[in-house]
Design an enzyme around this catalytic site. Structure first.
Site, PDB file in Angstrom:
ATOM      1  N   HIS A 119      64.799  94.286  29.868  1.00 14.10           N
ATOM      2  CA  HIS A 119      65.429  93.049  30.654  1.00 14.10           C
ATOM      3  C   HIS A 119      64.658  92.937  31.865  1.00 14.10           C
ATOM      4  CE1 HIS A 119      68.249  89.514  31.661  1.00 14.10           C
ATOM      5  NE2 HIS A 119      67.569  90.127  32.916  1.00 14.10           N
ATOM      6  N   GLU A 120      65.006  94.183  32.714  1.00 12.68           N
ATOM      7  CA  GLU A 120      64.293  94.131  34.018  1.00 12.68           C
ATOM      8  C   GLU A 120      62.809  94.421  33.955  1.00 12.68           C
ATOM      9  OE1 GLU A 120      65.780  93.248  36.515  1.00 12.68           O
ATOM     10  OE2 GLU A 120      67.910  93.349  35.412  1.00 12.68           O
TER      11      GLU A 120
END
Ligand code: ADP
Ligand code: MG
Ligand code: ZN
Length: 603
Positions: free
Chosen positions: A419-420
């Site tokens: 996600h990051e």
């Protein structure tokens, strides 16, 4: 102080006396022996009884005992038609009747209890209020905190980064220093000064500094204190606050959180809050009753000037409004310097750099950064605060304290890493986005991970393409999850909320949609009280509303597909980034560049 102690002593004494009186009333004053009626008859007939008092339910009297001294007695009378005759016959010197004592007693007892109850209630209450605040003397009196002008050492030197506000307030300082002079010259002072600005920007500090600079007493109260408990108390506290301040004039009265009482009246359903309204009215009365040049200045603070009752802002009331803005780069550096005075900084620390890394921080946040850094340095047993401590402190303040134990499972950690990485990669690939300073999957506060993008400078204007890119970055997280895991998680809700808000503002405020055109369709600020909202008609048609929805949706979808395209094209880089992030948990800007270069996806 002494006066109050005396008052309290007197109250206790009163309560004591009352209690004693009550028990005297209930109990007989002296010991009386109880004798049966037969015993009484015996003494009577022996001629020993000296005197009697006859009541319907008791006979009291004295008789001479065999040893010659008088004994008090009481006895319960029996129906005895010959009693009076007997009394005469046996030469009782004195006999008399008395009305039913039990009736009086019961009355005294009942009334006594009521009185006693009130006395205790009162005492208890006063104690309560006194616990609440040192200045409180009784119910309805102000609980304002007073700080002496001479002891209050806050000055303008303690406030940084709001020079315009300070300049405007320095006029008030001059007035407070010498109100007489002002009157002679016929100068008109504002009665009320309203400081408004975001929380933590230094409003309270400024007000305190005004009093400190002028060397006058500073009465501070929070408006929310006025509206607790019962109707009428708030108004009476306001009245008392002004009475106290006038006695101490010249003085500064500071009312914090003015919006707690000063909200638009009639805003709530059913006409609003009685107590609040009464308090507000009292405040207006006091403001209007201000003799100008009396030497009192009322300073109020709020972070919601938009919800204030217009009556407060009328001429002659809070007619001077001073904005206390969030500090800019230079201001942040100055604020940091102010707070660095109280701690030991290493020579190598460059506060200008710290200021550059803290856009959007309020004065309170910056004070917090210095404090946190000092704590961190102390924990590491350092001599002075170093740059690393400040950096960690910034992150702490930005995102809440770092969780010591990671409760994330490996699977979750992998998802968060992707996600990051998604955010990071999109930000790296797209031009015109803020450089990625750091990406982390260590939990901080409520965020599972974060991608820290820092603008190189404070920005006042943002272009349409910049916003669109920013939207794509926001969707980078969720898209990465989608591409890799063919599933999405709830972790993106914050990103989605931010993206939606951006898109809506683009369409309705910034005129960045061709279909809608450069129209402002901004909704009025959300008002907490329903009454006002209901009255407000939407200022555009259903048709336009539908168009707005369509446009917002289109922008969002486009941003999403842009993010998806980038991530699919550079999937190798995404994998590399996520793997490294999973491994190291945190990557800085250089790490990221190196990884991307290796994966052949350098921006
Ligand atoms: P507000 O009343 O606007 O919410 P405060 O005045 O209570 O903010 O600020 C809280 C603390 O933050 C202050 O005590 C001070 O330590 C720090 N602070 C805020 N603004 C400034 C500033 N402009 N200069 C120096 N310190 C500040
Ligand atoms: Mg404050
Ligand atoms: Zn995210």
């Amino acid at each position: 102080m002494e006066n109050r102690n005396f008052k309290q002593l007197a109250l206790w004494a009163l309560a004591f006396i009352l209690l004693v009186a009550l028990f005297r009333n209930v109990k007989a004053p002296e010991q009386q022996i109880k004798i049966p009626y037969s015993g009484f008859q015996k003494e009577l007939k022996a001629g020993a009884v000296v005197s009697v008092k006859v009541q319907p339910d008791i006979i009291e009297g004295k008789y001479k005992a065999t040893d010659g001294h008088l004994v008090d007695f009481e006895t319960i009378p029996l129906p005895d038609a010959n009693l009076v005759q007997d009394l005469q016959t046996y030469h009782v010197a004195r006999y008399e009747g008395e009305p039913d004592r039990s009736w009086i007693t019961s009355l005294a007892v009942n009334v006594g209890w009521i009185v006693l109850f009130f006395v205790f209630w009162w005492l208890f209450f006063i104690r309560q209020v006194q616990v609440g605040g040192k200045q409180a003397m009784s119910f309805g009196k102000t609980r304002a905190k007073l700080s002496d002008g001479n002891k209050n050492k806050t000055t303008f030197a303690d406030v940084a980064g709001c020079d315009e506000a300070k300049e405007e307030l320095s006029e008030i300082v001059d007035f407070l220093k010498n109100p007489e002079q002002f009157r002679k010259l016929g100068g008109k002072m504002p009665r009320g000064v309203l400081l408004f600005g975001l929380p933590g920007t230094g409003k309270t500090l400024l007000a305190r500094a005004v009093a400190g600079e002028a060397g006058v007493p500073f009465f501070s109260a929070s408006a929310s204190e006025f509206v607790e408990m019962f109707v009428g108390v708030g108004a009476s506290r306001v009245r008392d606050l002004f009475v106290q301040a006038k006695k101490a004039a010249p003085a500064v009265i500071f009312v914090d959180e003015l919006d707690a009482v000063g909200r638009h009246r009639f805003a709530g359903i059913g006409g609003g809050h009685d107590e609040r309204e009464q308090t507000l009215n009292q405040l207006l009365v006091e403001l209007d009753g201000f003799e100008q040049n009396q030497g009192i200045v009322l300073i109020a603070a709020t972070n919601r000037p938009d919800v204030l009752d217009p009556a407060l802002l009328r001429p002659g009331r809070f007619d001077r409004q001073i904005n206390v803005p969030a500090p800019h780069l230079k201001g942040r550096e100055e604020i940091l310097k102010v707070h660095a005075r109280n701690v030991k900084m290493a020579q190598s620390v460059d506060l200008a750099l710290v200021a550059r890394r803290t856009p959007g921080f309020s004065g309170a946040d910056l004070a917090n950064v210095i404090n946190e850094a000092a704590l961190l340095a102390a924990r590491k047993k350092k001599e002075a605060i170093e740059t690393v401590d400040l950096e960690e402190a910034i992150e702490r303040v930005m995102a809440g304290p770092q969780k010591k134990t990671s409760v994330m499972s490996d699977k979750e950690k992998r998802i968060v890493a992707y996600h990051e990485s998604g955010h990071t990669l999109v930000a790296k690939i797209l031009p015109g986005t803020d450089p990625v300073h750091k990406v982390s999957i260590i939990s901080r506060g409520h965020a599972l991970g974060y991608t820290l993008q820092l603008p190189t400078e404070d920005k006042y204007l943002t272009s349409k393409s910049e916003i669109l890119n920013r939207l794509a970055v926001l969707f980078g997280g969720r898209c990465a999850e989608e591409i890799i895991f063919s599933d999405v998680t709830t972790g993106a809700s914050d990103d989605i909320a931010k993206a939606s808000a951006f898109a809506i503002r683009m369409v309705t405020e910034f005129g960045m949609s061709e279909k809608i055109g450069p129209l402002s369709l901004k909704k009025p600020d959300q008002e907490i009280f329903l009454g006002r909202d209901i009255a407000q008609q939407p200022n555009y048609s259903d048709n336009t509303a539908r168009l707005v929805d369509e446009e917002v949706k289109r922008i969002i979808i486009e941003a999403q597909s842009k993010a998806r395209d980038i991530l699919s094209t550079h999937k190798r880089a995404l994998d590399a980034l996520a793997a490294k992030l999973f491994d190291r948990e945190v990557l800085n800007g250089e790490d990221i560049d190196a990884i991307l270069q290796q994966a052949g996806a350098a921006a």
